[in-house]
Design an enzyme around this catalytic site. Structure first.
Site, PDB file in Angstrom:
ATOM      1  N   ARG A 180      -9.918 -39.005  -5.122  1.00 44.88           N
ATOM      2  CA  ARG A 180     -10.989 -39.186  -6.127  1.00 44.88           C
ATOM      3  C   ARG A 180     -12.168 -39.994  -5.554  1.00 44.88           C
ATOM      4  O   ARG A 180     -12.766 -40.824  -6.246  1.00 44.88           O
ATOM      5  CB  ARG A 180     -10.475 -39.900  -7.385  1.00 44.88           C
ATOM      6  CG  ARG A 180      -9.349 -39.254  -8.063  1.00 44.88           C
ATOM      7  CD  ARG A 180      -9.723 -37.960  -8.755  1.00 44.88           C
ATOM      8  NE  ARG A 180      -8.524 -37.408  -9.329  1.00 44.88           N
ATOM      9  CZ  ARG A 180      -7.678 -36.618  -8.653  1.00 44.88           C
ATOM     10  NH1 ARG A 180      -7.942 -36.257  -7.406  1.00 44.88           N
ATOM     11  NH2 ARG A 180      -6.584 -36.165  -9.220  1.00 44.88           N
TER      12      ARG A 180
ATOM     13  N   SER B 111      -9.388 -38.270 -18.701  1.00 46.63           N
ATOM     14  CA  SER B 111      -8.758 -39.515 -18.229  1.00 46.63           C
ATOM     15  C   SER B 111      -9.817 -40.597 -18.083  1.00 46.63           C
ATOM     16  O   SER B 111     -10.772 -40.416 -17.331  1.00 46.63           O
ATOM     17  CB  SER B 111      -8.105 -39.308 -16.864  1.00 46.63           C
ATOM     18  OG  SER B 111      -7.110 -38.347 -16.979  1.00 46.63           O
TER      19      SER B 111
ATOM     20  N   GLU C 298     -12.268 -44.375 -14.398  1.00 48.29           N
ATOM     21  CA  GLU C 298     -12.672 -43.221 -13.592  1.00 48.29           C
ATOM     22  C   GLU C 298     -14.032 -42.745 -14.120  1.00 48.29           C
ATOM     23  O   GLU C 298     -14.867 -42.235 -13.389  1.00 48.29           O
ATOM     24  CB  GLU C 298     -11.626 -42.119 -13.782  1.00 48.29           C
ATOM     25  CG  GLU C 298     -11.929 -40.859 -13.027  1.00 48.29           C
ATOM     26  CD  GLU C 298     -10.823 -39.837 -13.171  1.00 48.29           C
ATOM     27  OE1 GLU C 298      -9.770 -40.018 -12.551  1.00 48.29           O
ATOM     28  OE2 GLU C 298     -11.024 -38.877 -13.927  1.00 48.29           O
TER      29      GLU C 298
HETATM   30  P1  NAP Z   1       0.614 -36.356 -13.989  1.00 48.13           P
HETATM   31  O1  NAP Z   1       1.012 -35.001 -13.533  1.00 48.13           O
HETATM   32  O2  NAP Z   1       1.344 -37.001 -15.091  1.00 48.13           O
HETATM   33  O3  NAP Z   1       0.581 -37.323 -12.733  1.00 48.13           O
HETATM   34  C1  NAP Z   1       0.200 -38.676 -12.896  1.00 48.13           C
HETATM   35  C2  NAP Z   1      -0.003 -39.303 -11.544  1.00 48.13           C
HETATM   36  O4  NAP Z   1       1.180 -39.141 -10.720  1.00 48.13           O
HETATM   37  C3  NAP Z   1      -1.158 -38.692 -10.744  1.00 48.13           C
HETATM   38  O5  NAP Z   1      -1.794 -39.746 -10.074  1.00 48.13           O
HETATM   39  C4  NAP Z   1      -0.459 -37.788  -9.776  1.00 48.13           C
HETATM   40  O6  NAP Z   1      -1.139 -37.673  -8.552  1.00 48.13           O
HETATM   41  C5  NAP Z   1       0.819 -38.540  -9.508  1.00 48.13           C
HETATM   42  N1  NAP Z   1       1.835 -37.582  -9.052  1.00 48.13           N
HETATM   43  C6  NAP Z   1       2.471 -36.647  -9.795  1.00 48.13           C
HETATM   44  N2  NAP Z   1       3.352 -35.970  -9.021  1.00 48.13           N
HETATM   45  C7  NAP Z   1       3.238 -36.474  -7.778  1.00 48.13           C
HETATM   46  C8  NAP Z   1       3.881 -36.222  -6.545  1.00 48.13           C
HETATM   47  N3  NAP Z   1       4.826 -35.286  -6.452  1.00 48.13           N
HETATM   48  N4  NAP Z   1       3.541 -36.951  -5.470  1.00 48.13           N
HETATM   49  C9  NAP Z   1       2.594 -37.883  -5.549  1.00 48.13           C
HETATM   50  N5  NAP Z   1       1.940 -38.202  -6.689  1.00 48.13           N
HETATM   51  C10 NAP Z   1       2.258 -37.506  -7.792  1.00 48.13           C
HETATM   52  O7  NAP Z   1      -0.943 -36.320 -14.296  1.00 48.13           O
HETATM   53  P2  NAP Z   1      -1.766 -35.871 -15.583  1.00 48.13           P
HETATM   54  O8  NAP Z   1      -2.441 -37.057 -16.093  1.00 48.13           O
HETATM   55  O9  NAP Z   1      -0.977 -34.972 -16.472  1.00 48.13           O
HETATM   56  O10 NAP Z   1      -2.847 -34.960 -14.874  1.00 48.13           O
HETATM   57  C11 NAP Z   1      -2.504 -33.689 -14.336  1.00 48.13           C
HETATM   58  C12 NAP Z   1      -3.300 -33.463 -13.073  1.00 48.13           C
HETATM   59  O11 NAP Z   1      -4.681 -33.470 -13.373  1.00 48.13           O
HETATM   60  C13 NAP Z   1      -3.063 -34.554 -12.026  1.00 48.13           C
HETATM   61  O12 NAP Z   1      -3.004 -33.943 -10.769  1.00 48.13           O
HETATM   62  C14 NAP Z   1      -4.287 -35.420 -12.164  1.00 48.13           C
HETATM   63  O13 NAP Z   1      -4.624 -36.089 -10.962  1.00 48.13           O
HETATM   64  C15 NAP Z   1      -5.319 -34.382 -12.528  1.00 48.13           C
HETATM   65  N6  NAP Z   1      -6.514 -34.980 -13.121  1.00 48.13           N
HETATM   66  C16 NAP Z   1      -7.635 -35.027 -12.366  1.00 48.13           C
HETATM   67  C17 NAP Z   1      -8.782 -35.606 -12.829  1.00 48.13           C
HETATM   68  C18 NAP Z   1     -10.024 -35.659 -11.970  1.00 48.13           C
HETATM   69  O14 NAP Z   1     -10.091 -35.057 -10.918  1.00 48.13           O
HETATM   70  N7  NAP Z   1     -11.008 -36.376 -12.377  1.00 48.13           N
HETATM   71  C19 NAP Z   1      -8.788 -36.149 -14.099  1.00 48.13           C
HETATM   72  C20 NAP Z   1      -7.628 -36.080 -14.868  1.00 48.13           C
HETATM   73  C21 NAP Z   1      -6.473 -35.509 -14.362  1.00 48.13           C
HETATM   74  P3  NAP Z   1      -2.374 -36.665  -8.383  1.00 48.13           P
HETATM   75  O15 NAP Z   1      -3.480 -37.284  -9.150  1.00 48.13           O
HETATM   76  O16 NAP Z   1      -2.586 -36.680  -6.921  1.00 48.13           O
HETATM   77  O17 NAP Z   1      -1.961 -35.347  -8.926  1.00 48.13           O
END
Ligand code: NAP
Length: 350
Positions: A175, A248, A345
């Site tokens: 990010r 988020s 964020e």
């Molecule tokens: P989530 O799947 O509940 O995951 C929460 C956190 O755990 C994230 O930081 C995710 O990393 C990490 N995580 C999950 N599985 C992982 C693994 N196998 N190894 C390492 N780290 C892991 O997240 P959520 O809130 O429902 O969101 C779903 C996806 O949307 C996530 O990938 C999140 O990052 C993304 N998202 C992106 C943005 C943005 O780009 N601004 C905003 C909101 C949500 P990662 O973040 O690397 O996946």
């Protein structure tokens, strides 16, 4: 000498409410406001800000910002530069896709998936514009946009020149990109992606794996991965037509392995993902929900979403102050319970 050499053609409006330009549906008045459709108009808008010694702010989809109730005392420049060009490269194995910064992100994901191009599918349904995508290196479900970006074409407002910034020069990280260091220096005009014709799909991420296991799909297609991401996101995140939100609000937690171990002793059910041997990632939503009791709270006309505590919601008529008051409560509570500092964020604009 790009910026001092502009013809006055574009309409610059005064005293425009910014509320409707943000997905939070919050924000005061912009002293000046304009929409730019091409490079000439952008030069004129930034030239106007320089001439009048006013700050400028580039507005994309308004999906990751919280604008102060006092508004913005400079010129808000709404980026609407469009266009999409496809060029086959590497003997037709890959396709370079050059996209104008003002294109809607998900429209591009949809179009490239329909053309059978691999690379952006896991990033489906992220709100915002293409120009914003490299800035915070948007990522979701195991993919990051940095893996598909060849270069970013920008206007360097300080040096007064156009530049092509290569992927490595962007210094992408989680990010993060170098654009974050100096947010008012570069204006993204277009992004060059490299997409694959016969790419490899990535559906290892827990939510995606579970989705396909549940549907009994062993080898999903490109379109099925996009559809899965859309279904998961729609279930977890509020509908922008119903709620004011910027998705988020906080960044997920990246902390030391030692801190992760310490917290696991105290909260054995906590989810902790190893990033490398020194760092771990902890889903902040889990901490907010299970430790701090912040999922689905409602205080006046603001709160957190019922399915995802990381998402702050304007239930109607909330101000930026209402949101920041709730956010501060969350920051304090997380620190009190875990000793972890959390950071927004969402970008603050004033
Ligand atoms: P989530 O799947 O509940 O995951 C929460 C956190 O755990 C994230 O930081 C995710 O990393 C990490 N995580 C999950 N599985 C992982 C693994 N196998 N190894 C390492 N780290 C892991 O997240 P959520 O809130 O429902 O969101 C779903 C996806 O949307 C996530 O990938 C999140 O990052 C993304 N998202 C992106 C943005 C943005 O780009 N601004 C905003 C909101 C949500 P990662 O973040 O690397 O996946």
């Amino acid at each position: 000498m790009i910026l001092s050499n502009f013809a006055k053609k574009m309409k610059i409006q005064e005293n425009i409410s910014l509320k409707e330009f943000t997905t939070f549906k919050i924000g005061g008045i912009a002293r000046f406001f304009c929409t730019v459709l091409n490079e000439d108009e952008l030069i004129e808008a930034i030239g106007f800000s320089k001439k009048n010694k006013l700050p400028f702010f580039i507005l994309g989809g308004g999906s990751n910002i919280l604008i102060s109730d006092n508004g913005f005392s400079g010129i808000v420049i709404k980026m609407e530069m469009k266009g999409i060009e496809y060029t086959e490269v590497e003997n037709g194995k890959k396709v370079q896709v050059k996209v104008g910064a003002g294109e809607n992100w998900d429209d591009i994901v949809k179009e490239t998936v329909e053309k059978g191009l691999y690379g952006l599918e896991n990033l489906s349904l992220i709100p915002g514009t293409v120009g914003a995508s490299p800035v915070q290196n948007i990522g979701a479900y195991g993919s990051e946009v940095k893996d598909t970006i060849e270069s970013v074409y920008v206007l360097d407002v300080i040096k007064d020149e156009y530049k092509t910034i290569t992927n490595s020069e962007c210094r992408f990280d989680y990010r993060y990109s170098m654009f974050k260091e100096d947010p008012r220096r570069y204006v993204v005009l277009s992004v060059n992606f490299i997409l694959q014709k016969n790419g490899k799909l990535n559906y290892d991420y827990k939510d995606l794996k579970e989705h396909f296991a549940f549907k009994n799909i062993r080898e999903p297609s490109l379109k099925q991965v996009r559809d899965a991401v859309i279904e998961i996101r729609t279930r977890k995140l509020p509908n922008l037509k119903e709620y004011g939100t910027a998705g988020s609000f906080f960044k997920n937690v990246v902390t030391s392995t030692a801190k992760g171990k310490e917290l696991l002793t105290k909260y054995p059910d906590m989810i902790v993902h190893a990033v490398n041997d020194k760092k771990v990632k902890i889903p902040l939503a889990w901490i907010l929900d299970h430790i701090c009791g912040f999922r689905g709270v409602k205080i006046g006309n603001v709160g957190t979403y019922k399915n995802q505590a990381l998402v702050l919601v304007n239930y109607g008529g909330a101000t930026a102050t209402d949101i920041t008051n709730l956010a501060q409560k969350m920051v304090d509570k997380v620190y009190e319970e875990t000793g972890i500092e959390i950071f927004p964020e969402v970008e603050w604009v004033e």
